[in-house]
Design an enzyme around this catalytic site. Structure first.
Site, PDB file in Angstrom:
ATOM      1  N   TRP A 252       0.804  -1.219   0.000  1.00  0.00           N
ATOM      2  CA  TRP A 252       0.000   0.000   0.000  1.00  0.00           C
ATOM      3  C   TRP A 252       0.838   1.271   0.000  1.00  0.00           C
ATOM      4  O   TRP A 252       0.341   2.338  -0.323  1.00  0.00           O
ATOM      5  CB  TRP A 252      -0.940   0.028   1.222  1.00  0.00           C
ATOM      6  N   LYS A 276      -2.254  -7.829  -8.039  1.00  0.00           N
ATOM      7  CA  LYS A 276      -3.151  -7.583  -6.903  1.00  0.00           C
ATOM      8  C   LYS A 276      -2.582  -6.446  -6.054  1.00  0.00           C
ATOM      9  O   LYS A 276      -1.579  -6.609  -5.367  1.00  0.00           O
ATOM     10  CB  LYS A 276      -3.298  -8.833  -6.026  1.00  0.00           C
ATOM     11  N   GLU A 353      10.707  -8.731  -1.945  1.00  0.00           N
ATOM     12  CA  GLU A 353      11.328  -7.495  -1.464  1.00  0.00           C
ATOM     13  C   GLU A 353      10.612  -7.156  -0.165  1.00  0.00           C
ATOM     14  O   GLU A 353       9.462  -6.707  -0.172  1.00  0.00           O
ATOM     15  CB  GLU A 353      11.180  -6.383  -2.493  1.00  0.00           C
ATOM     16  N   CYS A 387      10.370   1.133   2.533  1.00  0.00           N
ATOM     17  CA  CYS A 387      11.141  -0.024   2.982  1.00  0.00           C
ATOM     18  C   CYS A 387      12.603   0.308   3.222  1.00  0.00           C
ATOM     19  O   CYS A 387      13.227  -0.205   4.153  1.00  0.00           O
ATOM     20  CB  CYS A 387      11.007  -1.158   1.973  1.00  0.00           C
ATOM     21  N   GLU A 492      11.093  -2.773  12.525  1.00  0.00           N
ATOM     22  CA  GLU A 492      10.881  -1.797  11.456  1.00  0.00           C
ATOM     23  C   GLU A 492       9.682  -0.930  11.824  1.00  0.00           C
ATOM     24  O   GLU A 492       8.550  -1.407  11.865  1.00  0.00           O
ATOM     25  CB  GLU A 492      10.637  -2.495  10.117  1.00  0.00           C
TER      26      GLU A 492
END
Length: 908
Positions: A252, A276, A353, A387, A492
């Site tokens: 997202w 998707k 990833e 990320c 994270e």
């Protein structure tokens, strides 16, 4: 809560209404045409047939002057619409079911893309703006059956799509890029609405997606084969073949780049795709799928989405489907392990990833202020929801306090607000789940004794903007007094929060930076470039930056080590080919064949026109010009006949010209003594004589199409042929094949079959004491002198060329192409090394440089004076003019025996 010094901006007027194009199905009738009036609720049989590009009004605030969208009723009842696929008719849509509940105001309802058709679903779910809380649209909630239909459609289409010639696939993908660029603004606006990101960032996402389609289409060619061994009996080649159906599952936080870039690469490699997007930000992806639908054969591209509230989830259905052969997943490490487990059951290929916990190391010798400013971008890009954003910052203890204050000062100046507002740097967090996660990490740090240097919490929304009241705006937060073992350091955070920690020396910083299960990215910041580059090699991460962070490098492979992922992609080269194709080794038998060697090199043919022939020829040509000045076809025919039959012509004139078209002919012919100087008082006649000589001589070679431009013979007279746009001229020849050298932009590159077959230049006047010089490289002599291995290497490995003067880069081209004519030498496309820098495979670049060196040793030079004309066989030689040509009046024409018509243009 509002931190001191923060600027928080809203969209402006709370009643703002913005019209954007997005997929829409009206529950009260058929889809409307573009620009058609919106049907009101209760008009049951609206007969508006629409195209797939539909217009919807999206409310960004509580509009007082227009009726707002109703958001309280939820999705339509499951029985009001049947799950169905519907095909387009000529008007764009087939008839569709009408909702039984007609009291609802018309809402934006996006369709799926399945097997080349737009598909509705039985249920939908809401997509709201994280900045305003308002409804952006209704997304389709795909069923397990529809996913199965999409995968099976992709499987059926895979064979034909993979077998399609590269040129056709390339053209389709380039067309996709053009469509995305055309629709960039409405798509960026829609993406900002559903994600909250600043519109400047969503524009970049779309530009990257468009470039990915174009570059992948041009550069990823599965028809190429690499020969790794060869002898008299066999030839061993390695090639890539399509994997089959590829499932792309996008996150997202950056759904356009991380969804459509792998989709473009997969399609370029001959695979079919089921894409998707994440349910939090699906609408822009669905809209792009709708836009691209007409460009692809049915089943090649499919787009599905659904909520994660169903069991099994849509992603689980895709990863578990037996016909899916590869899964490309971008997301958290926890979900990546689930994908890996699902793929292991039937040995699907994977490209993962995953999460990162990137470390940034700030050495003692850095420039504190510039580093703080640059690292702010690398840390808080997309509000830290990236990320590879910096998530742990290690600062040398000698500058810790100074850097912390500079960094905090930059954070306090950050501009928060609705992403549609100009100047906004940070939008809201994407959703409440992320807000809860970030809040928990900050509170845990507080409980463990950490200190909040700035930020530390969420605010309701930008003051003065009534629409932005979601509570998802989180202030950029810096945490100090924290160490490893705390959740904020070890996990994270994926938000606008970062811990700062001191270190004593480089060894400690490297050790602590590497002490993590993640390994996506890292950075070193220092003014000592040599030491920083050395330390960068010690960091265990997929990408390491020096004096920058979170900067994506074009054509560089991207991915992580350890639990940050598996595989590398994005280089549009060998890594992408390896990831998206199955490598096949072919040991091919060789039949004994008779090798037809190229004929030996033939010297330049020379012809001299004597004085008495000059006089008669000039008279004939001047007469033709006067009679046929406005009829190009008649002019070309008459000049050809005059040159063919003029009296007293040398015995070898026609034979020399016609020999250019023969396999055993010379690379060029030099004709001297032509009557280019006009009679006294007829200066303008130089145009007519020179032009007629060019066209008439080329006519002897059987040319059917010319490229030239005629100037007026005298002031006030009209030109023989029309003036054309310069773009048409520069696209007519390949750079390096004639003067002036020009590196055409990628979209104007022409393949070898469209290059002019013959080129003629005539020197009408020379103002220099020195004659005009042209250098010729005969392909026959070049191929005899160059290494066979170097020529074979350049046949197999295309190169791109960077033009140092214009700053432009060509597409990759094959330097050595074998001629289709028996006995003719290969065509070798060389460029000046002083201007054009070759780029590509290192072995091919080295081979190219060696061939250029050989060409420099065997080239010939011709000197032209007034009245000299040289005619080249453009398929047999290279030619370039000296700088001194600028002191002369030189006319050039191009001719082809194959083309029926070309733009009429003469280059002076």
């Amino acid at each position: 809560m509002k931190g001191p010094g923060f600027q928080v901006l809203g969209h402006g007027c709370p009643c703002a209404v913005l019209c954007v194009e997005l997929p829409l199905f009206r529950l009260t009738g058929r889809p409307s045409r573009i620009g058609a009036d919106v049907p009101t609720a209760g008009r049951k049989d609206a007969a508006l047939a629409g195209a797939s590009l539909l217009t919807a009004t999206v409310m960004f605030g509580a509009a007082r002057s227009s009726r707002p969208l109703r958001r309280g009723r939820g999705a339509p009842d499951s029985g009001s619409l049947r799950t169905r696929l519907f095909a387009q008719d000529e008007s764009g849509w087939d008839a569709a079911e009408v909702a039984e509940d007609e009291s609802m105001a018309p809402l934006d309802r996006a369709p799926l893309l399945i097997d080349g058709k737009l598909a509705l679903t039985k249920t939908t779910f809401k997509v709201t703006s994280p900045a305003t809380g308002n409804l952006v649209g209704l997304a389709p909630n795909v069923s397990k059956v529809q996913i199965d239909i999409a995968v099976r459609a992709a499987h059926r289409a895979a064979e034909a799509w993979g077998a399609m010639p590269h040129s056709k696939r390339r053209d389709i993908l380039v067309a996709c890029a053009g469509l995305l660029r055309e629709k960039l603004e409405p798509l960026a606006t829609l993406q900002t609405n559903e994600s909250g990101r600043p519109i400047a960032e969503t524009r970049i996402e779309l530009m990257v997606a468009a470039a990915s389609f174009e570059n992948a289409g041009r550069l990823l060619n599965i028809e190429r084969e690499d020969c790794i061994a060869e002898d008299e009996d066999k030839r061993v080649v390695v090639r890539g073949e399509p994997v089959g159906v590829v499932a792309v599952i996008a996150p997202w936080n950056a759904p356009i780049v991380l969804g459509w870039k792998p989709t473009a690469i997969a399609l370029a490699c001959g695979n079919t795709v089921v894409l998707k997007p994440a349910p939090q930000t699906p609408l822009t992806t669905l809209r792009i799928g709708e836009l691209l639908r007409p460009l692809f054969p049915p089943g090649v591209l499919n787009v599905v989405v659904g909520t994660d509230d169903t069991s099994p989830r849509p992603g689980e259905v895709l990863t578990g489907h037996p016909l899916v052969r590869k899964v490309v997943f971008t997301g958290s490490t926890a979900n990546g392990s689930k994908v890996m487990e699902a793929c292991s059951k039937d040995f699907k290929r994977m490209l993962l990833e995953l999460g990162g916990n990137d470390a940034a190391i700030i050495r003692h010798d850095c420039d504190i202020q510039s580093t703080a400013d640059a690292l702010f971008k690398g840390t808080f890009f997309n509000n830290g929801q990236t990320c590879c954003a910096a998530k742990r910052i290690y600062v040398h203890e000698s500058i810790f306090d100074s850097f912390a204050e500079a960094f905090a000062s930059r954070c306090r100046r950050a501009v928060l607000g609705n992403g549609l507002t100009a100047g906004v740097e940070l939008g809201p967090l994407a959703n409440n789940v992320q807000l809860k996660h970030v809040t928990e990490l900050v509170e845990d740090a507080r409980k463990n004794g950490a200190r909040i240097l700035c930020g530390g919490g969420a605010i309701a929304g930008p003051p003065g903007d009534e629409s932005s009241n979601t509570g998802l705006f989180y202030l950029p937060t810096i945490v100090v007094g924290i160490i490893e073992g705390t959740r904020l350091v070890d996990e994270e955070q994926f938000g606008p929060v970062v811990p700062l920690m001191p270190f004593k020396d480089d060894a400690e910083a490297i050790r602590r930076a590497n002490a993590t299960t993640f390994g996506l990215g890292a950075s070193i910041w220092s003014s000592d470039i040599e030491t920083a580059n050395m330390l960068a090699r010690q960091l265990k991460a997929g990408t390491v930056w020096v004096n920058r962070h979170c900067e994506f490098i074009r054509n560089a492979p991207f991915g992580g080590v350890k639990s940050s992922g598996i595989g590398r992609s994005g280089d549009l080269g060998k890594n992408d080919m390896a990831e998206y194709t199955e490598v096949k080794t072919l040991v091919l038998a060789k039949a004994r064949k008779v090798v037809v060697a190229p004929l030996p090199a033939v010297p330049v043919a020379r012809v001299l026109i004597e004085d008495k022939a000059q006089v008669i020829l000039r008279q004939l040509l001047l007469k033709i010009r006067v009679q046929l000045r406005k009829d190009a076809d008649a002019f070309e025919a008459a000049t050809r006949e005059a040159v063919r039959t003029f009296p007293f012509q040398p015995m070898n004139f026609r034979a020399a010209i016609e020999s250019l078209a023969k396999p055993d002919g010379p690379p060029c012919v030099l004709v001297s003594g032509l009557p280019v100087k006009p009679p006294s008082g007829q200066d303008g006649a130089a145009y007519s004589v020179s032009e007629a000589l060019l066209i008439g001589t080329l006519g002897l070679l059987g040319a059917r199409a010319f490229a030239y431009e005629s100037g007026p013979s005298r002031p006030g007279e009209e030109a023989l042929v029309r003036e054309l746009d310069p773009i048409e001229a520069v696209g007519m020849h390949r750079p390096g094949r004639c003067w002036p050298p020009f590196e055409a932009p990628r979209r104007y590159f022409r393949p070898e079959e469209q290059v002019a077959e013959f080129v003629a230049s005539i020197c009408a006047r020379s103002d220099s004491e020195k004659s005009v010089s042209v250098t010729i490289v005969d392909f026959t002599r070049l191929c005899d002198a160059a290494s066979v291995e170097d020529l074979d290497c350049l046949r197999q490995s295309p190169l791109a060329f960077f033009d140092k003067e214009s700053g432009r880069r060509s597409e990759r081209v094959t330097v050595v192409c074998d001629s289709q004519v028996v006995g003719m030498p290969p065509i070798v496309d060389l460029r000046s090394l002083d201007r054009f820098e070759p780029e590509g495979d290192a072995a091919a670049v080295a081979a190219y440089n060696r061939v250029c060196e050989v060409a420099g040793g065997i080239c010939e030079s011709l000197e032209l004076n007034s009245g000299d004309m040289v005619i080249f066989n453009n398929k047999r030689c290279l030619h370039s003019w000296s700088v001194g040509v600028r002191t002369a009046c030189l006319y050039t024409a191009y001719a082809s025996r194959a083309a029926m018509s070309w733009p009429n243009r003469l280059t002076q």
